[in-house]
Scaffold this active site. Structure first.
Site, PDB file in Angstrom:
ATOM      1  N   HIS A  57       0.856  -1.185   0.000  1.00 47.72           N
ATOM      2  CA  HIS A  57       0.000   0.000   0.000  1.00 47.72           C
ATOM      3  C   HIS A  57       0.893   1.236   0.000  1.00 47.72           C
ATOM      4  CE1 HIS A  57      -3.801  -2.006   1.889  1.00 47.72           C
ATOM      5  NE2 HIS A  57      -3.284  -2.731   0.904  1.00 47.72           N
ATOM      6  N   GLU A  59       0.844   3.787   1.860  1.00 42.54           N
ATOM      7  CA  GLU A  59       1.257   4.165   3.210  1.00 42.54           C
ATOM      8  C   GLU A  59       2.447   3.336   3.686  1.00 42.54           C
ATOM      9  OE1 GLU A  59      -1.815   3.396   2.068  1.00 42.54           O
ATOM     10  OE2 GLU A  59      -3.332   4.013   3.516  1.00 42.54           O
ATOM     11  N   CYS A  90      -2.379  -0.467   7.663  1.00 49.43           N
ATOM     12  CA  CYS A  90      -1.627   0.781   7.557  1.00 49.43           C
ATOM     13  C   CYS A  90      -1.729   1.610   8.836  1.00 49.43           C
ATOM     14  CB  CYS A  90      -2.100   1.566   6.346  1.00 49.43           C
ATOM     15  SG  CYS A  90      -1.709   0.733   4.783  1.00 49.43           S
TER      16      CYS A  90
END
Length: 156
Positions: A57, A59, A90
Site C-alpha cells: 500500500h 502508506e 496501515c
C-alpha cells in the site's frame, strides 16, 4: 513556512499526484506523502499489483522510506498525508511508527480504520495514538477512485 491549512493542502496535492501515478499504472489510486519538519521524507502510491504484494500500500511504502530517511523505526513529529482513509494494516503500522498526525482525503467505507469501519487511533488501547484530520482534498481523492472503478466495472 506554510501555515497548517496551507501546508495540508500543499502536501495533500502531492499525495493526489502520487495517486494519479497509481491510476496510470492500473493500481488502485491511493497516494501518500510523509512530512517531517517541512521536508518530504516519504512518498509513494499503491503498488500491490506491480510488486504482487498485498502489503504494498502507498502508506506502507512511504513509511519504509520515511524510516530510512530518519534512520529510525520511529517517526515522531511526522505528518502522513494519504488520499484515502487507511486500512487497519496501515493504521497499525502508523501506530507502531508513532507518527504525529494523519491527514486523509476520502473515507473508505469497506476497510477504513479511522472511523468508517473501525477507529483504531481512537481506541485508547495502544501505547501510542495520533491526531487525525479528514476531508482534505476529498473531492479530488474521490474523483480518481470513482474514475478508476468506473473503468474496472463498466455500467451494466
Amino acid at each position: 513556512m506554510l501555515q497548517q491549512n496551507e501546508a495540508d493542502l500543499h502536501y495533500m496535492r502531492q499525495a493526489v499526484r502520487e495517486a494519479a501515478k497509481a491510476f496510470d499504472a492500473d493500481e488502485v489510486p491511493v497516494g501518500t506523502v510523509i512530512v517531517h519538519e517541512g521536508r518530504v521524507i516519504g512518498r509513494a502510491h499503491n503498488q500491490t499489483r506491480l510488486l504482487k504484494d498485498p502489503t504494498a500500500h502507498a502508506e506502507m511504502i512511504a513509511l519504509t522510506q520515511a524510516c530510512e530517511a530518519l534512520g529510525s523505526e520511529r517517526l515522531p513529529g511526522t505528518t502522513v498525508y494519504v488520499t484515502l482513509e487507511p486500512c487497519p494494516m496501515c493504521v497499525g503500522a502508523m501506530i507502531l511508527a508513532r507518527i504525529g498526525r494523519l491527514v486523509f482525503g476520502a473515507r473508505e467505507s469497506k476497510t477504513g480504520a479511522c472511523g468508517s469501519v473501525v477507529n483504531l487511533p481512537a481506541e485508547g488501547r495502544w501505547n501510542h495514538t495520533f491526531r487525525v484530520h479528514e476531508g482534505v482534498l476529498e473531492f479530488e481523492s474521490k474523483a480518481l477512485l470513482e474514475e478508476f472503478f468506473k473503468k474496472k466495472r463498466p455500467a451494466r
